[in-house]
Motif scaffolding. Sequence first.
Motif, PDB file in Angstrom:
ATOM      1  N   GLU A 175       0.825  -1.205   0.000  1.00 22.01           N
ATOM      2  CA  GLU A 175       0.000   0.000   0.000  1.00 22.01           C
ATOM      3  C   GLU A 175       0.863   1.260   0.000  1.00 22.01           C
ATOM      4  OE1 GLU A 175      -3.833   1.978   2.343  1.00 22.01           O
ATOM      5  OE2 GLU A 175      -2.859   0.185   3.162  1.00 22.01           O
ATOM      6  N   TYR A 179       1.191   5.643  -2.079  1.00 22.26           N
ATOM      7  CA  TYR A 179       1.373   6.953  -1.447  1.00 22.26           C
ATOM      8  C   TYR A 179       2.753   7.545  -1.707  1.00 22.26           C
ATOM      9  CZ  TYR A 179      -2.968   6.050   1.069  1.00 22.26           C
ATOM     10  OH  TYR A 179      -4.285   5.804   1.376  1.00 22.26           O
ATOM     11  N   ARG A 270     -10.855  -0.268  -3.128  1.00 20.66           N
ATOM     12  CA  ARG A 270     -11.081   0.723  -2.070  1.00 20.66           C
ATOM     13  C   ARG A 270      -9.767   1.313  -1.578  1.00 20.66           C
ATOM     14  NH1 ARG A 270     -15.320  -2.747  -0.445  1.00 20.66           N
ATOM     15  NH2 ARG A 270     -13.999  -3.799   1.089  1.00 20.66           N
ATOM     16  N   LEU A 271      -8.749   0.444  -1.435  1.00 23.80           N
ATOM     17  CA  LEU A 271      -7.442   0.923  -0.975  1.00 23.80           C
ATOM     18  C   LEU A 271      -6.827   1.877  -1.999  1.00 23.80           C
ATOM     19  CD1 LEU A 271      -6.036  -2.439   0.444  1.00 23.80           C
ATOM     20  CD2 LEU A 271      -6.714  -0.427   1.774  1.00 23.80           C
ATOM     21  N   ARG A 274      -8.771   5.161  -1.906  1.00 23.21           N
ATOM     22  CA  ARG A 274      -8.430   5.976  -0.745  1.00 23.21           C
ATOM     23  C   ARG A 274      -7.139   6.755  -0.986  1.00 23.21           C
ATOM     24  NH1 ARG A 274      -8.330   2.702   4.705  1.00 23.21           N
ATOM     25  NH2 ARG A 274      -6.366   1.886   3.848  1.00 23.21           N
ATOM     26  N   ALA A 277      -7.935   9.561  -3.354  1.00 22.76           N
ATOM     27  CA  ALA A 277      -8.651  10.650  -2.686  1.00 22.76           C
ATOM     28  C   ALA A 277      -7.710  11.510  -1.851  1.00 22.76           C
ATOM     29  CB  ALA A 277      -9.762  10.087  -1.823  1.00 22.76           C
ATOM     30  N   SER A 278      -6.648  10.914  -1.331  1.00 18.95           N
ATOM     31  CA  SER A 278      -5.706  11.662  -0.486  1.00 18.95           C
ATOM     32  C   SER A 278      -4.961  12.742  -1.270  1.00 18.95           C
ATOM     33  CB  SER A 278      -4.706  10.714   0.173  1.00 18.95           C
ATOM     34  OG  SER A 278      -3.748  10.249  -0.769  1.00 18.95           O
TER      35      SER A 278
END
Length: 282
Positions: A175, A179, A270-271, A274, A277-278
């Motif tokens: 994950e 990011y 979903r991960l 998310r 969206a960040s």
Amino acid sequence: MSTDYQTAREALGARLRELRTEAGLEGRVLAAKLGCQPSKVSRLQNGKQTPTATDLTAWALACGQPDVEAELQGLRAGLEMKQRHRSWRRQLAGGHRGRQEIAVRQSEATKAIRGLEVSRVPGLFQTPEYARVIFDANAEFRGITPTTEAAVEARMRRQEVLYDPEKSFRFLVCEAALYHRSCPADVMAEQLDRLYNLVGQRRIELGILPFGAQLRRTAPHAFWIYDRRLVIVETISEELWLNGEDDIQLYERAWDWLAESAEYGATARRLIGRARASLDLP
């Protein structure tokens, strides 16, 4: 062939020539004792051919020095190690394109690719803009000639294998890679959108290893498994090309253990969503 590998092979050849000379044997005489052509003796001692383990045993015996066999086999083992280790400095001396062409051929020759990426999106799933930033940054980091456009073109051409019905792709992405942003936010957003749309596609299995997942084994570095014939591991200074059965089994076990903790399908989406969206973008 890498310079390191050839240098090591020439050093082994020089040692073979030294043993022949100490034994007082001419090349043709040694060839007769070995049961081979004189040209093979010449190639071996001039570093033009890689000796087998059997060649070295026979050479030591023919020269009357069986006790040096262990030394010769040790030199050969070091030679094999040079072949496994491929430095980025030499691979990328002329830019990224050459290595990307190798990746194209490897992917075309492989039916099933499994991979783990820890901090970035797998090359097979990258958008052109994301790949361009990666190549530019790596060229700057290594101080090499930027051949970014040619490298991006090769990477996109490599992705054509994703549509081959004879092939399958199973990837695990930590994950954190969703990011870790080494590119502008809009480029990252487009990249995450592509990942989102890849989830659930035929022949592509994309699993996300979420923050907080309980792991039987942690993910120390990225690696790719090509069928059951080759594992490629990337470090900062070099690549490791591993084709030994023990190595392949070890990396397969690592991949299987990590895959147990991955999220797929709707949860993977979903991960990814998310992380998208960040970025706080439209």
